[in-house]
Design an enzyme around this catalytic site. Structure first.
Site, PDB file in Angstrom:
ATOM      1  N   HIS A   1      -0.003   1.062 -10.195  1.00  0.00           N
ATOM      2  CA  HIS A   1      -0.814   0.137  -9.395  1.00  0.00           C
ATOM      3  C   HIS A   1      -1.353  -0.997 -10.274  1.00  0.00           C
ATOM      4  O   HIS A   1      -2.555  -1.232 -10.349  1.00  0.00           O
ATOM      5  CB  HIS A   1      -1.968   0.872  -8.717  1.00  0.00           C
ATOM      6  CG  HIS A   1      -2.478   0.159  -7.488  1.00  0.00           C
ATOM      7  ND1 HIS A   1      -3.033   0.808  -6.424  1.00  0.00           N
ATOM      8  CD2 HIS A   1      -2.522  -1.162  -7.160  1.00  0.00           C
ATOM      9  CE1 HIS A   1      -3.386  -0.054  -5.488  1.00  0.00           C
ATOM     10  NE2 HIS A   1      -3.084  -1.272  -5.924  1.00  0.00           N
TER      11      HIS A   1
ATOM     12  N   ARG B   1       0.862  -1.179   0.000  1.00  0.00           N
ATOM     13  CA  ARG B   1       0.000   0.000   0.000  1.00  0.00           C
ATOM     14  C   ARG B   1       0.896   1.225   0.000  1.00  0.00           C
ATOM     15  O   ARG B   1       1.973   1.239   0.620  1.00  0.00           O
ATOM     16  CB  ARG B   1      -0.915   0.021   1.219  1.00  0.00           C
ATOM     17  CG  ARG B   1      -1.740  -1.234   1.412  1.00  0.00           C
ATOM     18  CD  ARG B   1      -2.669  -1.521   0.259  1.00  0.00           C
ATOM     19  NE  ARG B   1      -3.835  -0.643   0.234  1.00  0.00           N
ATOM     20  CZ  ARG B   1      -4.745  -0.675  -0.734  1.00  0.00           C
ATOM     21  NH1 ARG B   1      -4.603  -1.508  -1.748  1.00  0.00           N
ATOM     22  NH2 ARG B   1      -5.791   0.131  -0.686  1.00  0.00           N
TER      23      ARG B   1
ATOM     24  N   SER C   1       0.506  -4.265 -10.484  1.00  0.00           N
ATOM     25  CA  SER C   1       1.275  -5.488 -10.267  1.00  0.00           C
ATOM     26  C   SER C   1       0.413  -6.738 -10.216  1.00  0.00           C
ATOM     27  O   SER C   1       0.866  -7.827 -10.570  1.00  0.00           O
ATOM     28  CB  SER C   1       2.102  -5.383  -8.986  1.00  0.00           C
ATOM     29  OG  SER C   1       1.276  -5.224  -7.850  1.00  0.00           O
TER      30      SER C   1
ATOM     31  N   ASP D   1       4.831   0.533  -7.049  1.00  0.00           N
ATOM     32  CA  ASP D   1       3.625   0.264  -7.816  1.00  0.00           C
ATOM     33  C   ASP D   1       2.397   0.869  -7.145  1.00  0.00           C
ATOM     34  O   ASP D   1       1.329   0.901  -7.744  1.00  0.00           O
ATOM     35  CB  ASP D   1       3.428  -1.254  -7.969  1.00  0.00           C
ATOM     36  CG  ASP D   1       2.264  -1.594  -8.875  1.00  0.00           C
ATOM     37  OD1 ASP D   1       2.260  -1.128 -10.034  1.00  0.00           O
ATOM     38  OD2 ASP D   1       1.343  -2.311  -8.426  1.00  0.00           O
TER      39      ASP D   1
ATOM     40  N   GLU E   1      -3.216   8.345  -5.397  1.00  0.00           N
ATOM     41  CA  GLU E   1      -3.270   7.830  -6.759  1.00  0.00           C
ATOM     42  C   GLU E   1      -4.458   8.431  -7.501  1.00  0.00           C
ATOM     43  O   GLU E   1      -5.504   8.670  -6.900  1.00  0.00           O
ATOM     44  CB  GLU E   1      -3.387   6.298  -6.728  1.00  0.00           C
ATOM     45  CG  GLU E   1      -2.187   5.626  -6.067  1.00  0.00           C
ATOM     46  CD  GLU E   1      -2.299   4.097  -6.051  1.00  0.00           C
ATOM     47  OE1 GLU E   1      -3.301   3.551  -6.589  1.00  0.00           O
ATOM     48  OE2 GLU E   1      -1.399   3.449  -5.491  1.00  0.00           O
TER      49      GLU E   1
END
Length: 315
Positions: free
Chosen positions: A272, A224, A274, A248, A253
């Site tokens: 984000h 996170r 992965s 990632d 975001e």
């Protein structure tokens, strides 16, 4: 018998819930209508797992869903004191993302060890420049987070002949505890953050922790965004306290175009993604339908979150 009302917090593409036709009254909400519709729902599917609308819309006292499912591994985006204190059951998408994320971490490890970004840059420049790269076999990885994702990452890296150590909330066989973290990251070549975001883990990777790491170490966060103090990481890379990093996930975001992280030396930025492999949304939809069928039949739900801890208990 009354048909249960299933409320879906939407995002495109919508989940495929055809198997529930006639078995659930399916309604849809967005952030503007969620608060109004929540008290009338029996079940809430948080399909838009990037939204934080549940935190502000949760009704607290009075009618509310008996079950909330989020199509994500993390639950910090929806957990609020009122939800945590209620008798509503919360489940997550545990199991869907484990192997894809582990593969992504392995790809990042190999990308950094083999200097692939520089190879691509030199190719674009039409420059032939021979270099030596690093072997990953025999290097040490510290995986922070002992859930299914963390354990799958460790198992995948072992296949590359890397030595792995896993740090969890509570030490037990094969898992180190929080008191071992500094010692382990001080020796690690790779530090991988895969922990849930809780009060205890928020900002755990700060200037002190990056200062503990070896100058040759690389840091990867697929957990996170809130696990990392991003300014501290940027400083650690700029001052070469560590050799490189890959993020990632981020505190906020999507990452804004003016974020300094885009141009941070030695940092790989990905949006984000992965755990998002081809067909992942269908897997999430199928998982929810199977859970709904258990709930409908009165059978115990799987992936039940401990709302005080903020994750599904287990190893």
């Amino acid at each position: 018998m009354t048909t249960p009302t299933l409320l879906v917090l939407d995002t495109d593409p919508l989940p495929r819930l055809g198997r529930l036709t006639g078995r659930a009254r399916i309604e849809h909400a967005d952030e503007s209508t969620l608060a109004e519709r929540l008290p009338h729902a029996d079940v809430l599917l948080v399909w838009d797992f990037a939204s934080r609308a549940v935190r502000s819309a949760w009704p607290g006292e009075g009618p509310r869903p008996r079950w909330v499912h989020t199509a994500s591994a993390g639950v910090d985006h929806l957990m609020c004191p009122e939800l945590a204190a209620s008798d509503t059951v919360v489940t997550n998408a545990r199991g869907v993302f484990d192997q894809p994320i582990a593969e992504y971490v392995a790809a990042l490890v190999l990308t950094m060890a083999k200097d692939l970004p520089r190879t691509w840059e030199l190719q674009r420049e039409r420059t032939w420049r021979h270099r030596e790269t690093q072997r990953v076999a025999g290097t040490r990885a510290c995986v922070v987070g002992s859930g299914p994702i963390g354990r799958t990452i460790a198992r995948t890296l072992k296949a590359l002949d890397m030595t792995t150590a896993i740090v969890g909330r509570t030490p037990h066989t094969g898992i180190y505890g929080p008191n071992d973290l500094d010692r382990l990251i001080a020796r690690a070549d790779w530090v991988i953050a895969a922990a849930p975001l809780t009060e205890q883990t928020h900002g755990m990777f700060d200037a002190r922790r990056f200062g503990v790491m070896q100058p040759s170490a690389r840091f990867i966060n697929i957990g996170r965004g809130g696990l990392v103090v991003e300014d501290a990481l940027a400083q650690a890379l700029a001052k070469r306290w560590i050799a490189g990093a890959a993020l990632d996930v981020f505190e906020h975001e999507p990452l804004t175009p003016d974020s300094p992280l885009w141009e941070c030396p030695g940092l790989i930025v990905s949006p984000h993604m992965s755990g998002d492999t081809i067909g992942w949304r269908d897997q999430l939809g199928t998982q929810f339908v199977e859970l709904y069928e258990r709930w409908e039949a009165g059978r115990p739900l799987l992936n039940v979150v401990d709302k005080k801890r903020g994750y599904v208990p287990g190893r």
